[in-house]
Structure formats: structure tokens, C-alpha cells
Design an enzyme around this catalytic site. Structure first.
Site, PDB file in Angstrom:
ATOM      1  N   ASP A  27      -7.438 -12.727  -3.203  1.00  0.00           N
ATOM      2  CA  ASP A  27      -7.815 -14.062  -4.067  1.00  0.00           C
ATOM      3  C   ASP A  27      -8.165 -15.186  -3.252  1.00  0.00           C
ATOM      4  O   ASP A  27      -7.593 -15.430  -2.424  1.00  0.00           O
ATOM      5  CB  ASP A  27      -6.303 -14.269  -4.906  1.00  0.00           C
ATOM      6  CG  ASP A  27      -6.025 -13.123  -5.776  1.00  0.00           C
ATOM      7  OD1 ASP A  27      -6.515 -13.276  -6.860  1.00  0.00           O
ATOM      8  OD2 ASP A  27      -5.256 -12.372  -5.453  1.00  0.00           O
ATOM      9  N   HIS A  53       0.383 -15.633   7.878  1.00  0.00           N
ATOM     10  CA  HIS A  53       0.575 -14.468   7.136  1.00  0.00           C
ATOM     11  C   HIS A  53       1.929 -13.986   7.839  1.00  0.00           C
ATOM     12  O   HIS A  53       2.479 -14.773   8.687  1.00  0.00           O
ATOM     13  CB  HIS A  53      -0.406 -13.184   7.240  1.00  0.00           C
ATOM     14  CG  HIS A  53      -0.435 -12.767   6.058  1.00  0.00           C
ATOM     15  ND1 HIS A  53       0.688 -11.889   5.574  1.00  0.00           N
ATOM     16  CD2 HIS A  53      -1.644 -12.483   4.969  1.00  0.00           C
ATOM     17  CE1 HIS A  53       0.194 -11.409   4.249  1.00  0.00           C
ATOM     18  NE2 HIS A  53      -0.999 -11.589   4.005  1.00  0.00           N
ATOM     19  N   HIS A 109       0.864  -1.258   0.061  1.00  0.00           N
ATOM     20  CA  HIS A 109       0.094   0.006  -0.036  1.00  0.00           C
ATOM     21  C   HIS A 109       0.537   1.342  -0.075  1.00  0.00           C
ATOM     22  O   HIS A 109       0.425   2.315   0.429  1.00  0.00           O
ATOM     23  CB  HIS A 109      -0.803   0.135   1.050  1.00  0.00           C
ATOM     24  CG  HIS A 109      -2.117  -0.926   0.937  1.00  0.00           C
ATOM     25  ND1 HIS A 109      -3.372  -0.668   0.504  1.00  0.00           N
ATOM     26  CD2 HIS A 109      -2.146  -2.382   1.328  1.00  0.00           C
ATOM     27  CE1 HIS A 109      -4.033  -1.760   0.610  1.00  0.00           C
ATOM     28  NE2 HIS A 109      -3.181  -2.712   1.038  1.00  0.00           N
TER      29      HIS A 109
END
Length: 398
Positions: free
Chosen positions: A345, A104, A17
Site C-alpha cells: 500500500d 520494518h 504468507h
């Protein structure tokens, strides 16, 4: 580190980002005709929002070449490329201020650096691969023009749905699958939104991905890649063997969990008498070299390319970020429930296809430049006449 390669050096930058992502490519030969469009093709295949089975993040990923070319020709100097991040939503990630997302990179990045990006996956995000794809598109163009190299990848499995890799128990790999590896084109791959070139299998994959998406869940899968017309003699034993360099390239891609070369793990179940690749003469057929009648080695023997098709598979795990409530712990150890927001996704493998192709191109390009340096240095010496013929490659006899 953020740099891959020795002579063809690719350094990527950027987080998911931040304002932009991109790369510096050092070592591209001068004189290569190169435009933004040459690079954009693969970036457009990688970009999000291509179909309703990928993330809805809307990014066109338009590349801007900043340096290293003039009048559409490479100068031999570093090529800088950037892609602006347009559709940023950092507010979708406020819950990660408290919770590291399960499986993650939030927790490990924080543990390693003592600080982490506040939104998205930072450098662990698939946005980082934009730089790789841009650099690999240049490598692909050079390899195609200089050697006729073709690199094609396709989705081989999604969750439990897979192409049939063999039809009979006594086959190392089935003829249908090997024919696909040998002949499939990118046009055939891109006809299906799953990027599986078998229509029937693709339809099952699509149905499976949509079902996972409806459950706010995710799926993993595999990508098969083939490199055709690869020059003979690539690979630097002992630690930079061709398979090792390709494995390094592939396993550096986000979400990868496995790498399988040639016949892979299935080949381990066969005897050597079934698995060996016998040689056959190609003399008098335009090339002064040997070929193999089978190719269970995947085009590499002793870590060096033998001139046959190079093929391998890469395994991708299910995307870690899912919009389901998950019982987990906060950074301070407090037990709680995390429900992740954002656009993700349900399965990364369709979009991973161009990433696998371009990372393969970067790896092959780097080894081509290394082998060319060795061959040129040797060509400056007097012809070898004192050794037996079997010790000197036919193409090097003078």
C-alpha cells in the site's frame, strides 16, 4: 501477547504468507443472530485490491466460521473464524534473507524471538488484522442491537492534505469538523476511495497518494473515529480507563504512531474556561441524566463514558516497505543497497478505517460486559436509602 480483552477476549493467529489467518472470540453472549455475511461486510472493506491506490494483492478474505454458532445463533461458546491466504508470493521477499527492511519489524522480531517469518512481515503484517476485524464485526453487531451504538471512522489526513479541523484560532475544533464527526455515515465515507467524506479534500488526497505511488514511495495519515450512543459509565479506573483501553486497542494496530482523544493536543493550548464542558439538564426529556453543552472531553471524564459522543484520532506512519533503493545494512553489518519487491500500500489509512472501527467495538464491548457484571451484582442488593441523594445516581434510586 496475541489476546486482547478481559471478558470479550479476542485471540488472533497467522502470518502474512501462512495458510490462513483468523481468531478465536471468547465471551460473546449467547443468543446473538450471526451469519458469515454479518462478519464479511467489514472484512470486505478491509481487504486489499479495492482500488489502484491500495496494494494489488488479490485476496477476497472470505470468512469461515468454525465454531460457536448453530442455526445462525451464537451459543456463548468460543467462536472460531478463519480466512484462507490465497494470493501468496513469498518469492517476492528473498532479499529480506540478507537485509532487514528499514523501519520494518524484520530486525526486531529476529532479535526478540531468535527466528522470524521468512517472507512478508509475519505477525507484523497487516494480514494479522483480519482476525481483529472479524471479532470486531461481531462486537459491533451486539452493541448495535443491544444499545444502538454506531461506530464510524474516516480518513482525516493523508500526508500534508487534511480536513480543516478548525476555522478560527479561538476555536478548539471547528463547527464543520464537529458536524462531520456527529453526523457522518459509513455510506458517505465509502463513496470516496480515500474514505475521506469531503469530496474536495478526498480528491487532493487521491492525487497525493497517486504521486507517491508513482515515485515508489509511501505516505502516512490519520483516521478519525466516533462512537455514538455509547452507554454511560464505561471504563475501569484507574488503569483501564476508557481512553486508556481505546489507546491500547488503537496503538496495537500495525503502523500506528499516535493517539489523540477528544480535543487532543490542540486542547492543551486553551484555558480551562474555554475548554471545560458545562453540564445541562436532560431531565424531563426522556432521560433522567445530565448532558454537556460542549464535548471537548470526547465523551469521557475521569476515564468513564459520560454518554456523549466518543471521538478520537489515530496516526499512521508511511508504510515502511517501498520499492525504492535504500542505503542500509545487511544482518551481518555489511553496508549495501536494498530495493524491495512485492505488493504494498502506498498509504494504509483508507484500508485502516474498518480496522479502527472494529478495534473500537472490541474495546467498548469488553467494557460493556465488565460494567454489566458490576451493575447486575449491585442490583441484587437491597436499595440504598441511607446516603444523601447526591451520592446515588438518579437511575439507581429506588
Amino acid at each position: 501477547m496475541s489476546t486482547f480483552g478481559k471478558l470479550y477476549r479476542v485471540t488472533t493467529y497467522g502470518e502474512s504468507h501462512c495458510k490462513s489467518v483468523g481468531c478465536i472470540v471468547d465471551g460473546c453472549p449467547p443468543g446473538l443472530t450471526l451469519t458469515n455475511e454479518d462478519i464479511q461486510v467489514q472484512l470486505s472493506r478491509r481487504r486489499p485490491g479495492q482500488s489502484d491506490i491500495t496494494t494489488p494483492r488479490s485476496e477476497f478474505d472470505t470468512v469461515q466460521v468454525q465454531s460457536g454458532t448453530e442455526h445462525g445463533v451464537t451459543l456463548g461458546t468460543p467462536i472460531g473464524m478463519l480466512v484462507q491466504n490465497k494470493d501468496q508470493r513469498p518469492h517476492d521477499y528473498t532479499e529480506t534473507d540478507l537485509y532487514p527492511r528499514p523501519s520494518h519489524a524484520d530486525y526486531t522480531y529476529l532479535a526478540k524471538y531468535g527466528v522470524k517469518a521468512s517472507s512478508g512481515g509475519g505477525r507484523a503484517s497487516a494480514r494479522e488484522t483480519i482476525g481483529r476485524v472479524a471479532a470486531g464485526a461481531i462486537a459491533e453487531k451486539y452493541l448495535k442491537e443491544a444499545y444502538g451504538v454506531e461506530i464510524v471512522a474516516f480518513v482525516g489526513s493523508v500526508g500534508p492534505v487534511a480536513l480543516p479541523f478548525s476555522q478560527e484560532e479561538d476555536e478548539v475544533l471547528g463547527k464543520e469538523y464537529l458536524d462531520l464527526v456527529k453526523n457522518v455515515t459509513r455510506e458517505e465515507v465509502d463513496k470516496e476511495i480515500t474514505r475521506c467524506p469531503d469530496r474536495e479534500t478526498s480528491a487532493k488526497m487521491e492525487e497525493t497518494i497517486r504521486a507517491a505511488k508513482a515515485r515508489n514511495d509511501s505516505l502516512g495519515g490519520t483516521v478519525t473515529c466516533v462512537v455514538r450512543n455509547c452507554p454511560l459509565g464505561l471504563g475501569e479506573p484507574c488503569f483501564d480507563k476508557l481512553e486508556a483501553v481505546l489507546a491500547h486497542a488503537m496503538l496495537s494496530i500495525p503502523s500506528t504512531k499516535g493517539f489523540e482523544f477528544g480535543s487532543g493536543f490542540r486542547g492543551t493550548t486553551f484555558a480551562g474556561s474555554k475548554h471545560n464542558d458545562p453540564f445541562t439538564s436532560d431531565h424531563g426529556k426522556g432521560e433522567n441524566r445530565l448532558r454537556t453543552t460542549t464535548n471537548w472531553s470526547g465523551g469521557v471524564q475521569g476515564g468513564i463514558s459520560n454518554g456523549e459522543d466518543i471521538y478520537f484520532r489515530v496516526a499512521f506512519k508511511p508504510p515502511a516497505t517501498i520499492s525504492q533503493e535504500q542505503s542500509t545494512a545487511q544482518y551481518d553489518g555489511t553496508e549495501g543497497v536494498l530495493a524491495t519487491r512485492g505488493r504494498h500500500d502506498p498509504c494504509v489509512v483508507p484500508r485502516a478505517v474498518p480496522i479502527v472501527e472494529t478495534m473500537a467495538a472490541i474495546a467498548i464491548m469488553d467494557l460493556v460486559l465488565q460494567q454489566n457484571a458490576r451493575a447486575h451484582a449491585a442490583s441484587l442488593l437491597a436499595p440504598v436509602t441511607s446516603l444523601p441523594p447526591t451520592m446515588v445516581f438518579p437511575g439507581q434510586r429506588k
